[in-house]
Design a protein around this motif. Sequence first.
Motif, PDB file in Angstrom:
ATOM      1  N   ASN A   1       0.871  -1.167   0.000  1.00  0.00           N
ATOM      2  CA  ASN A   1       0.000   0.000   0.000  1.00  0.00           C
ATOM      3  C   ASN A   1       0.915   1.226   0.000  1.00  0.00           C
ATOM      4  OD1 ASN A   1      -2.331  -1.590   0.278  1.00  0.00           O
ATOM      5  ND2 ASN A   1      -2.053  -1.688   2.502  1.00  0.00           N
TER       6      ASN A   1
ATOM      7  N   LYS B   1      -8.607  14.932   2.227  1.00  0.00           N
ATOM      8  CA  LYS B   1      -8.033  14.153   3.333  1.00  0.00           C
ATOM      9  C   LYS B   1      -6.679  14.712   3.760  1.00  0.00           C
ATOM     10  CE  LYS B   1     -10.391   9.885   2.049  1.00  0.00           C
ATOM     11  NZ  LYS B   1     -10.301   8.443   1.789  1.00  0.00           N
TER      12      LYS B   1
ATOM     13  N   ASP C   1      -4.810  11.256   7.571  1.00  0.00           N
ATOM     14  CA  ASP C   1      -5.904  10.408   7.079  1.00  0.00           C
ATOM     15  C   ASP C   1      -5.399   9.386   6.067  1.00  0.00           C
ATOM     16  OD1 ASP C   1      -7.801  11.766   8.588  1.00  0.00           O
ATOM     17  OD2 ASP C   1      -8.311  13.164   6.986  1.00  0.00           O
ATOM     18  N   LEU C   2      -4.491   9.829   5.179  1.00  0.00           N
ATOM     19  CA  LEU C   2      -3.947   8.910   4.172  1.00  0.00           C
ATOM     20  C   LEU C   2      -3.170   7.776   4.841  1.00  0.00           C
ATOM     21  CD1 LEU C   2      -2.653  11.360   1.383  1.00  0.00           C
ATOM     22  CD2 LEU C   2      -4.865  10.217   1.534  1.00  0.00           C
TER      23      LEU C   2
ATOM     24  N   LYS D   1      -3.612   6.598   7.870  1.00  0.00           N
ATOM     25  CA  LYS D   1      -4.570   5.695   8.520  1.00  0.00           C
ATOM     26  C   LYS D   1      -5.259   4.801   7.496  1.00  0.00           C
ATOM     27  CE  LYS D   1      -5.506   8.771  12.424  1.00  0.00           C
ATOM     28  NZ  LYS D   1      -6.458   9.758  13.003  1.00  0.00           N
ATOM     29  N   GLU D   2      -5.495   5.369   6.296  1.00  0.00           N
ATOM     30  CA  GLU D   2      -6.190   4.603   5.262  1.00  0.00           C
ATOM     31  C   GLU D   2      -5.358   3.421   4.777  1.00  0.00           C
ATOM     32  OE1 GLU D   2      -8.442   5.417   1.004  1.00  0.00           O
ATOM     33  OE2 GLU D   2      -8.397   6.958   2.549  1.00  0.00           O
ATOM     34  N   ILE D   3      -4.044   3.619   4.627  1.00  0.00           N
ATOM     35  CA  ILE D   3      -3.235   2.474   4.171  1.00  0.00           C
ATOM     36  C   ILE D   3      -2.898   1.550   5.345  1.00  0.00           C
ATOM     37  CG2 ILE D   3      -2.241   3.787   2.250  1.00  0.00           C
ATOM     38  CD1 ILE D   3       0.440   3.745   3.794  1.00  0.00           C
ATOM     39  N   ASN D   4      -2.927   2.091   6.574  1.00  0.00           N
ATOM     40  CA  ASN D   4      -2.652   1.348   7.804  1.00  0.00           C
ATOM     41  C   ASN D   4      -1.211   0.843   7.851  1.00  0.00           C
ATOM     42  OD1 ASN D   4      -3.291   0.246  10.366  1.00  0.00           O
ATOM     43  ND2 ASN D   4      -3.495  -1.776   9.420  1.00  0.00           N
TER      44      ASN D   4
ATOM     45  N   GLY E   1      -0.972   2.946  10.839  1.00  0.00           N
ATOM     46  CA  GLY E   1      -1.337   4.291  10.441  1.00  0.00           C
ATOM     47  C   GLY E   1      -0.359   5.374  10.845  1.00  0.00           C
TER      48      GLY E   1
ATOM     49  N   ALA F   1      -6.967   7.698  -3.466  1.00  0.00           N
ATOM     50  CA  ALA F   1      -7.223   8.750  -2.468  1.00  0.00           C
ATOM     51  C   ALA F   1      -6.258   9.898  -2.720  1.00  0.00           C
ATOM     52  CB  ALA F   1      -7.055   8.218  -1.052  1.00  0.00           C
TER      53      ALA F   1
END
Length: 447
Positions: free
Chosen positions: A229, A352, A356-357, A359-362, A396, A420
């Motif tokens: 990711n 975002k 936020d980005l 956290k989204e890919i973790n 994240g 994103a």
Amino acid sequence: MNFLDFKNLLFEKAKIAGFNECEIYFSDGESISISVYEGEVEKYNLAKSFGLSFRGKINNKMGYSFTEILDEAAIDMLINSAKNSANLIENDDETFIYGGDKIYNEVKTYSKELENIDPSKMIYLALDLEKEAKNYCDKVVNINGCKISYSSSNYGIYNTKGLELTNKDNILTSYVVPVVEDESGKNDGVGYVVASSIDEVDTKKMAKQGVEEALSKLGGKSIASGTYNTIIYNEAMVQLLETFASTFSGDAAQKGLSLFKGKEGEIVASSLVTIVDDPLMEDGIASAPFDDEGVATYTKKIIYEGKLNTLLHNLKTAHKQGVKSTGNGFKASYASPVNVSESNLYLRAGEKSFEDLMKEINEGLIITDLAGLHSGANTVSGDFSLAAKGFYVKNGEKTFPVEQITVAGNYFDLLKNIIAIGNDLKFPLSNVGSPSVIAKGLSIAGK
């Protein structure tokens, strides 16, 4: 000879010589650049420049010439050189002298706050910037560059169709490149500013930016090869957009050098992607109310929500395609021919935050730096394989810096695989800007 007398005599003599249409483009500028090293001024460059180019149509061919001197001998030279260059043209491409547009948009390209800038204050700021970077922490071992620069120009176009356009621009930039070292090795970072007033040059802020970036890279290590990711950080995404900017050129498309050829109206990117060419951006590095052919500039969405709306055109490429010029006919200098190039080109920001980005890919990878763009990127096929640096993300959050990896992919696929977009749009000392993005499908080669 003053400028207007020169212009009038040049046009008069050119007509007698057989030119049925002609035009001059002039640029009158000055620049100051100051580099410092080890507490002393290393380089001080003060330059003034003036240049004028002439182009004219004779026997339906466009001839070009240029001069830096305004006298009667230069007029004869310009006419003879342009006539000779027209005789050498073998292609049948139609070229144009433009009569102008009814409306030219206003755009701020000149800051009065920078008028009569004091060189001694520039020297003080450059020396202070180096000192602030050196003293920021004891891990700073060197400064790879510390510079402040100012430039201004007055330029314009006059032609025999009655077009008379002039514009002024100016800009102040500064940067510092501190090098830090610890037991894990060395790294550098960059602190910079593009300013419309000398008071905007905050040396403490720039030093912090450069040193903190360098410190963040210390202790980097490679990771296993694989597919991750991936967040492409805004400055790395700028590098890619800059490298592949020519794919939006109508000239490149007509020469078979862009895969966007004939794709207008088609979906070529993710629905999140809107790419804008904005010559009317206030204080943009490449802002201008008209292009170097005298065409009024305007803001255009090259790609809007994934659909290719238009390529960029000058008068010649627009005529070939049967469309109107997009106002992207620009010269590299007064002595250069008109080509197609972008103004302020950017990927539109999303909503975002960078957090936020992450956290989204973790868990995954942030690509912050790319190297080898001139040799490792093919602007025709879109393929790239580039040395990269960045950070590993887990739960994240950033965990450790990553280096000694290679990222590979395809630019045209990348545009389709953006899932994103961040809100951190940035123009890093460039006329190209981007926010950070999350992209699928990139291959990472590591240890």
